[in-house]
Design an enzyme around this catalytic site. Sequence first.
Site, mmCIF file in Angstrom:
data_model
loop_
_atom_site.group_PDB
_atom_site.id
_atom_site.type_symbol
_atom_site.label_atom_id
_atom_site.label_comp_id
_atom_site.label_asym_id
_atom_site.label_seq_id
_atom_site.Cartn_x
_atom_site.Cartn_y
_atom_site.Cartn_z
ATOM 1 N N ASP A 1 23.749 44.728 42.499
ATOM 2 C CA ASP A 1 24.930 44.066 43.049
ATOM 3 C C ASP A 1 24.637 43.760 44.526
ATOM 4 O O ASP A 1 24.129 42.673 44.844
ATOM 5 C CB ASP A 1 26.151 44.997 42.856
ATOM 6 C CG ASP A 1 27.433 44.511 43.520
ATOM 7 O OD1 ASP A 1 27.410 43.492 44.216
ATOM 8 O OD2 ASP A 1 28.494 45.164 43.342
ATOM 9 N N GLY B 1 33.574 41.707 40.820
ATOM 10 C CA GLY B 1 34.846 41.445 41.492
ATOM 11 C C GLY B 1 34.896 42.166 42.819
ATOM 12 O O GLY B 1 34.144 43.106 43.068
ATOM 13 N N GLU C 1 24.600 50.431 37.929
ATOM 14 C CA GLU C 1 24.728 49.409 38.976
ATOM 15 C C GLU C 1 24.433 49.992 40.351
ATOM 16 O O GLU C 1 25.023 51.003 40.741
ATOM 17 C CB GLU C 1 26.161 48.854 38.907
ATOM 18 C CG GLU C 1 26.428 47.655 39.795
ATOM 19 C CD GLU C 1 27.857 47.108 39.587
ATOM 20 O OE1 GLU C 1 28.449 47.347 38.511
ATOM 21 O OE2 GLU C 1 28.361 46.457 40.506
ATOM 22 N N LEU D 1 38.177 42.888 44.070
ATOM 23 C CA LEU D 1 39.626 43.111 44.112
ATOM 24 C C LEU D 1 40.335 41.905 44.723
ATOM 25 O O LEU D 1 41.260 42.046 45.529
ATOM 26 C CB LEU D 1 39.952 44.390 44.903
ATOM 27 C CG LEU D 1 39.299 45.678 44.376
ATOM 28 C CD1 LEU D 1 39.473 46.818 45.388
ATOM 29 C CD2 LEU D 1 39.890 46.092 43.040
ATOM 30 N N LYS E 1 33.799 50.558 33.658
ATOM 31 C CA LYS E 1 32.813 50.947 34.673
ATOM 32 C C LYS E 1 33.412 52.041 35.542
ATOM 33 O O LYS E 1 34.545 51.911 36.024
ATOM 34 C CB LYS E 1 32.452 49.710 35.477
ATOM 35 C CG LYS E 1 31.975 49.900 36.888
ATOM 36 C CD LYS E 1 31.456 48.558 37.428
ATOM 37 C CE LYS E 1 31.826 48.350 38.877
ATOM 38 N NZ LYS E 1 31.436 47.012 39.366
ATOM 39 N N LYS F 1 33.037 54.393 38.950
ATOM 40 C CA LYS F 1 32.381 54.552 40.241
ATOM 41 C C LYS F 1 31.856 55.977 40.330
ATOM 42 O O LYS F 1 32.578 56.933 39.988
ATOM 43 C CB LYS F 1 33.384 54.293 41.369
ATOM 44 C CG LYS F 1 33.871 52.867 41.436
ATOM 45 C CD LYS F 1 32.774 51.934 41.923
ATOM 46 C CE LYS F 1 33.321 50.534 42.162
ATOM 47 N NZ LYS F 1 32.287 49.610 42.645
ATOM 48 N N LYS G 1 28.440 37.920 42.358
ATOM 49 C CA LYS G 1 29.683 37.756 43.122
ATOM 50 C C LYS G 1 29.448 36.532 43.982
ATOM 51 O O LYS G 1 28.501 36.515 44.782
ATOM 52 C CB LYS G 1 29.954 38.981 43.996
ATOM 53 C CG LYS G 1 30.340 40.221 43.200
ATOM 54 C CD LYS G 1 30.609 41.407 44.098
ATOM 55 C CE LYS G 1 30.880 42.648 43.267
ATOM 56 N NZ LYS G 1 30.911 43.884 44.103
ATOM 57 N N ASP H 1 28.699 52.589 38.578
ATOM 58 C CA ASP H 1 28.366 51.844 39.804
ATOM 59 C C ASP H 1 28.374 52.839 40.959
ATOM 60 O O ASP H 1 29.400 53.435 41.265
ATOM 61 C CB ASP H 1 29.410 50.749 40.036
ATOM 62 C CG ASP H 1 29.086 49.857 41.226
ATOM 63 O OD1 ASP H 1 28.072 50.113 41.912
ATOM 64 O OD2 ASP H 1 29.856 48.912 41.478
ATOM 65 N N SER I 1 36.868 48.017 36.353
ATOM 66 C CA SER I 1 36.159 48.911 37.260
ATOM 67 C C SER I 1 37.147 49.969 37.750
ATOM 68 O O SER I 1 38.160 49.646 38.354
ATOM 69 C CB SER I 1 35.614 48.091 38.436
ATOM 70 O OG SER I 1 35.118 48.930 39.445
HETATM 71 O O1 OSB Z 1 30.740 47.263 43.714
HETATM 72 O O2 OSB Z 1 31.653 46.061 42.233
HETATM 73 C C1 OSB Z 1 31.715 46.652 43.317
HETATM 74 C C2 OSB Z 1 35.285 46.381 44.669
HETATM 75 C C3 OSB Z 1 35.029 46.226 46.018
HETATM 76 C C4 OSB Z 1 33.732 46.258 46.470
HETATM 77 C C5 OSB Z 1 32.678 46.442 45.567
HETATM 78 C C6 OSB Z 1 32.931 46.566 44.219
HETATM 79 C C7 OSB Z 1 34.258 46.565 43.765
HETATM 80 C C8 OSB Z 1 34.643 46.778 42.374
HETATM 81 C C9 OSB Z 1 36.009 46.255 41.963
HETATM 82 O O3 OSB Z 1 33.997 47.402 41.582
HETATM 83 C C10 OSB Z 1 35.966 45.240 40.890
HETATM 84 C C11 OSB Z 1 37.296 44.507 40.791
HETATM 85 O O4 OSB Z 1 37.484 43.479 41.465
HETATM 86 O O5 OSB Z 1 38.169 44.945 40.018
HETATM 87 MG MG MG Z 2 29.120 46.987 42.358
#
Ligand code: OSB
Ligand code: MG
Length: 366
Positions: free
Chosen positions: A237, A289, A212, A291, A160, A162, A261, A187, A135
Site C-alpha cells: 500500500d 480507502g 498488507e 475513509l 481486513k 489492522k 489508492k 494490514d 477495514s
Molecule cells: O492502510 O488502508 C489503509 C485508512 C486510513 C489510512 C490508511 C488506511 C486506511 C484504511 C481504511 O484501512 C479503509 C477505508 O477507507 O475504509
Molecule cells: Mg493499507
Amino acid sequence: MRIDEIEIRMVRLPYRSPFRTSFGADVEKHATIVTVRSEGVEGYGEGVFDPMPMYREETIAGAHHLLRHALAPELLASGCNHPSELTGRWAQWRGNPMAKTALELAVWDCFARQQGVPLRHLLGGDRTEIEVGASLGMNPVPETVASVGWHVEQGYRRVKLKIEPGWDLEVLTAVRAEHPSIELTVDANSAYTLDMADRLLALDSFGLHYIEQPLHWDDMLEHARLAEMLATPLCLDETLTSPARVRDALDLRACAVVNIKVGRVGGLQSVREIHDLCVARGVPMWCGGMLETGIGRAHNIHLATMPGFVYPGDTASASRTYARDIVEQRLEAVDGVMPVPDGPGIGVTLDRGFIGEVTESIETIR
Ligand code: OSB
Ligand code: MG
C-alpha cells in the site's frame, strides 16, 4: 475545456467511532474538497492528505500550498484538452501525488459531466456494481470478533484487520475460531521490521488472503526478502506511489497483490497506467480507502469498476464511517455489493446545507 474557477474547501467530519491503526487513532476526517468550474459545469475531487504525515509524508498545509501556488494557477492559465494530460504537465513539480490528485480528480469529474457520461465510461469500467470488503480498526478482541461477525452478516466479501506487533496473533486466533473460512486479510501499516520475521511467519497459519504493508512505508527490498520467506502473498500500500514504483515492486517481487489508492499514486491517469501494467502481468489489484467522504468514495467506486480490480475493495458503505455524509446520495453496499452511482461524472451531488455546516474554510482561485 476552459477552467474558470477552482475552489479549495476544508471540511471536518467526525467519525462514528475512532479509527485506530498502528500509526495512531483518529476521531475525525479533515477532508479537502476541490471544485473545478468550467463553462457552467462543476466537478469535484477530494484530497486525502492529513494534518500530520502519519500515513505518508504529505500534509494539508503542504498540499494546499502546492494547489494554491502551482497546480491551480497552471490549470487556470492553460486549461485542459483532456484530464489524462495533467499528470505529465504537473511532473515539473516533484512528488506530492495527493495534492495533484485532489485537483486532477475534480477535472476528470467535470470533464465526464460535460460529456454527459459516468466517469467509469472514461476509464473503461464496464461494471455497474463492485464487490466490497471492510477495514476494521484496532479494538479489544471481543469487540473485534463481534464486529467481524456483523460485517459477515452484512455480506461484506472480505474483512481486513489492522494489526501491529503484539496485536496480531491473539486477535487472529479469536477471529479464526469464529470464522474459519471467511476471506480475511491483515494490514500492519508499516509497524514491523524485518528482524521480527519470526512473528510475521506465524501469520502464515491463519489462511490470510494477503498481508498488507508489514514493513517500512517506503520499502521494497525488505518486503522482497520477507516475501521469499512467507507462504502468504504480500500486498503493498504505502510504498506504491507511482506507476514506476509499482513496476519496480513487481520486478523485485516485493508484492504479489497491489492496493490502489488514487491519491497515493498521483491521480487517475497513473491508476490507468498501473492498471494496464498489472493486467499485463496477471497481478490482482484492489481499491483501497482513506475513509473518504462521499466525493472521494464515489471516485473510488468508479475506478474500481476497471476490469483489473479483481479483489474486493475497501470502498464500504459510507454509513460505517459517518453518521451523515456531505453528498446527497447514500453510498451503501447491499450484501457486500456497492452500486456505482449513476449519472454524469461521479454521479453524486453535494448536500449544500450540510457541507456548509461542516466547512472550516473556503478559498476561490480565479
Ligand atoms: O492502510 O488502508 C489503509 C485508512 C486510513 C489510512 C490508511 C488506511 C486506511 C484504511 C481504511 O484501512 C479503509 C477505508 O477507507 O475504509
Ligand atoms: Mg493499507
